[in-house]
Design a protein around this motif. Structure first.
Motif, PDB file in Angstrom:
ATOM      1  N   VAL A  35       0.840  -1.202   0.000  1.00 30.33           N
ATOM      2  CA  VAL A  35       0.000   0.000   0.000  1.00 30.33           C
ATOM      3  C   VAL A  35       0.878   1.256   0.000  1.00 30.33           C
ATOM      4  CG1 VAL A  35      -1.714   1.311   1.316  1.00 30.33           C
ATOM      5  CG2 VAL A  35      -1.920  -1.172   1.126  1.00 30.33           C
ATOM      6  N   ILE A  36       1.972   1.206   0.752  1.00 31.98           N
ATOM      7  CA  ILE A  36       2.877   2.359   0.801  1.00 31.98           C
ATOM      8  C   ILE A  36       3.512   2.597  -0.560  1.00 31.98           C
ATOM      9  CG2 ILE A  36       4.975   3.273   1.851  1.00 31.98           C
ATOM     10  CD1 ILE A  36       4.311   1.658   4.356  1.00 31.98           C
ATOM     11  N   THR A  96      -4.181   8.936   4.039  1.00 29.67           N
ATOM     12  CA  THR A  96      -4.834   7.787   4.667  1.00 29.67           C
ATOM     13  C   THR A  96      -4.164   6.481   4.273  1.00 29.67           C
ATOM     14  OG1 THR A  96      -6.936   8.975   4.720  1.00 29.67           O
ATOM     15  CG2 THR A  96      -7.026   6.586   4.918  1.00 29.67           C
ATOM     16  N   SER A  97      -3.755   6.361   3.004  1.00 28.35           N
ATOM     17  CA  SER A  97      -3.090   5.136   2.555  1.00 28.35           C
ATOM     18  C   SER A  97      -1.761   4.934   3.294  1.00 28.35           C
ATOM     19  CB  SER A  97      -2.842   5.210   1.050  1.00 28.35           C
ATOM     20  OG  SER A  97      -4.056   5.329   0.342  1.00 28.35           O
ATOM     21  N   ILE A  98      -1.000   6.006   3.496  1.00 30.86           N
ATOM     22  CA  ILE A  98       0.279   5.891   4.201  1.00 30.86           C
ATOM     23  C   ILE A  98       0.051   5.481   5.653  1.00 30.86           C
ATOM     24  CG2 ILE A  98       2.271   7.191   5.039  1.00 30.86           C
ATOM     25  CD1 ILE A  98       2.399   6.470   2.082  1.00 30.86           C
ATOM     26  N   VAL A  99      -0.928   6.095   6.303  1.00 33.53           N
ATOM     27  CA  VAL A  99      -1.210   5.739   7.701  1.00 33.53           C
ATOM     28  C   VAL A  99      -1.627   4.281   7.811  1.00 33.53           C
ATOM     29  CG1 VAL A  99      -2.742   6.189   9.657  1.00 33.53           C
ATOM     30  CG2 VAL A  99      -1.748   8.087   8.381  1.00 33.53           C
ATOM     31  N   PRO A 110       9.129   9.481  11.011  1.00 32.54           N
ATOM     32  CA  PRO A 110       9.507  10.248   9.811  1.00 32.54           C
ATOM     33  C   PRO A 110       9.097   9.585   8.507  1.00 32.54           C
ATOM     34  CG  PRO A 110      11.305  10.237  11.404  1.00 32.54           C
ATOM     35  CD  PRO A 110      10.273   9.284  11.933  1.00 32.54           C
ATOM     36  N   PHE A 111       9.160   8.242   8.439  1.00 31.60           N
ATOM     37  CA  PHE A 111       8.764   7.592   7.196  1.00 31.60           C
ATOM     38  C   PHE A 111       7.260   7.582   7.003  1.00 31.60           C
ATOM     39  CE2 PHE A 111       9.171   4.250  10.426  1.00 31.60           C
ATOM     40  CZ  PHE A 111       7.952   3.591  10.332  1.00 31.60           C
ATOM     41  N   ALA A 112       6.497   7.995   8.061  1.00 32.10           N
ATOM     42  CA  ALA A 112       5.036   8.067   7.945  1.00 32.10           C
ATOM     43  C   ALA A 112       4.539   9.494   7.777  1.00 32.10           C
ATOM     44  CB  ALA A 112       4.384   7.432   9.166  1.00 32.10           C
ATOM     45  N   THR A 113       5.323  10.477   8.193  1.00 31.56           N
ATOM     46  CA  THR A 113       4.873  11.874   8.140  1.00 31.56           C
ATOM     47  C   THR A 113       5.375  12.610   6.898  1.00 31.56           C
ATOM     48  OG1 THR A 113       6.779  12.584   9.444  1.00 31.56           O
ATOM     49  CG2 THR A 113       4.770  12.014  10.648  1.00 31.56           C
ATOM     50  N   TRP A 114       6.072  11.929   6.001  1.00 28.54           N
ATOM     51  CA  TRP A 114       6.593  12.598   4.805  1.00 28.54           C
ATOM     52  C   TRP A 114       5.483  13.214   3.960  1.00 28.54           C
ATOM     53  CZ3 TRP A 114       5.013  11.496  -0.060  1.00 28.54           C
ATOM     54  CH2 TRP A 114       4.299  10.312  -0.249  1.00 28.54           C
TER      55      TRP A 114
END
Length: 351
Positions: A35-36, A96-99, A110-114
């Motif tokens: 997904v990421i 939403t997809s990243i979360v 950091p790899f989630a808030t980019w």
């Protein structure tokens, strides 16, 4: 030589690629890597399409309401609607997809808030491509999603404020650039108008100098004889003075009607005793030299064939008629005006 646009494009690609690379630097296990990767791919494709897609420039209204310089000549072109919808969809789906991909426990990593900086950069590009409503709508969606997943304070401190500032600064910069382009275009038009006015003044000045030189050539000998004789002129000299006076009036009242042939015929008419009046009242405005040459040739032919005692030559305001020539005889009081008219000739505008 590298252009400014190429530099900005390179910076945009490098910055968005860096933000996307941060999303792959997982320091913790993630729930759904695929997904990421899909979200990152959608983001990069959308961002680079918004950077590189350039439709043909369309004209924008100039300062006087007429089409001016096209958008894109002095600034970015407008982003197509389909690209705007794709960018907005990216702003809706990517956070939403990243979360979901990294897991709720890693939302502040950091790899989630980019995506806070990534979507902000994308909306900045959309703003620069002249779609402010889509850009601000994307920022609003980004703010809602990020605050919902990580809280208001964390969203603002981890990059949301910076994204808002980028978009706002891009809008101000674009407004300033467009205003400078409009001012430059307006000043260019004023400079062209001033140059045209200066050229017209130079032409008029040259014409006046030519007329003054011609007047001196005509009147100079007569004035010299008058001064030399103390005003005592014989009949021949008086005739020359009257001819010179008439020629000067012609040069002042109707210079566009005159050429060497017309001047010669006017002089012949005066030498045989005719009274000649030449008036240019604006009927020849806008005609080129070729048309004036045709009109002057017809006028000379008309004068050559006339034996009238009084000649009236006037330009005509009529759309079809350029010059009217009227000749009258020195009739006595027993003749009506119609009987006294010996010549009536109208010279039409050349086709």
């Amino acid at each position: 030589m590298i252009s400014v646009r190429a530099v900005l494009t390179g910076l945009g690609i490098a910055f968005t690629a860096y933000l996307a690379a941060r999303g792959l630097a997982w320091t913790e296990p993630v729930d759904f890597p695929l997904v990421i990767v899909v979200a990152l791919s959608l983001y990069l494709v959308t961002t680079w399409l918004c950077i590189f897609w350039n439709p043909p420039p369309r004209p924008r209204p100039g300062p006087d309401g007429r089409p001016g310089l096209p958008i894109g000549v002095h600034g970015p072109t407008t982003l197509p609607v389909w690209a705007c919808l794709l960018a907005f969809a990216c702003a809706v789906l990517v956070p939403t997809s990243i979360v979901l991909g990294v897991g709720v426990a890693n939302v502040d990593e950091p790899f989630a808030t980019w995506y806070l900086g990534g979507i902000g950069a994308l909306m900045t590009i959309v703003m620069v491509r002249r779609r402010p409503w889509i850009a601000w709508a994307g920022i609003v969606v980004l703010g809602i999603a990020s605050m919902a997943w990580m809280g208001v304070v964390d969203a603002l401190s981890l990059g949301l404020v910076g994204s808002i500032v980028w978009v706002g600064a891009a809008q101000l910069l674009l407004y300033s650039m467009d205003r400078a382009a409009r001012d430059t275009e307006h000043l260019t038009q004023l400079q062209r108008a001033a140059s045209a006015w200066q050229a017209a003044q130079l032409v008029r000045g040259r014409e006046r100098r030519v007329q003054v030189q011609r007047a001196l050539a005509v009147a100079g000998p007569v004035l010299s004889r008058t001064v030399a004789t103390g005003g005592e002129l014989d009949d021949a000299q008086r005739l020359e003075a009257r001819i010179a006076e008439g020629a000067l009036r012609d040069e002042m009242r109707g210079p566009r009607l005159l050429d060497d042939d017309v001047r010669a015929q006017l002089e012949l008419a005066r030498r045989r005793g005719a009274t000649v009046t030449v008036l240019d009242e604006g009927g020849l405005d806008g005609l080129d030299e070729a048309s004036l040459t045709v009109i002057r040739a017809q006028l000379a032919d008309t004068l050559r064939s006339s034996q009238a005692d009084r000649l009236y030559i006037r330009t005509s305001p009529d759309e079809r008629i350029a010059v009217t020539v009227v000749g009258r005889s020195a009739a006595g009081s027993g003749l009506s005006d119609e009987d006294a008219v010996e010549l009536w000739h109208e010279i039409a505008h050349p086709d």
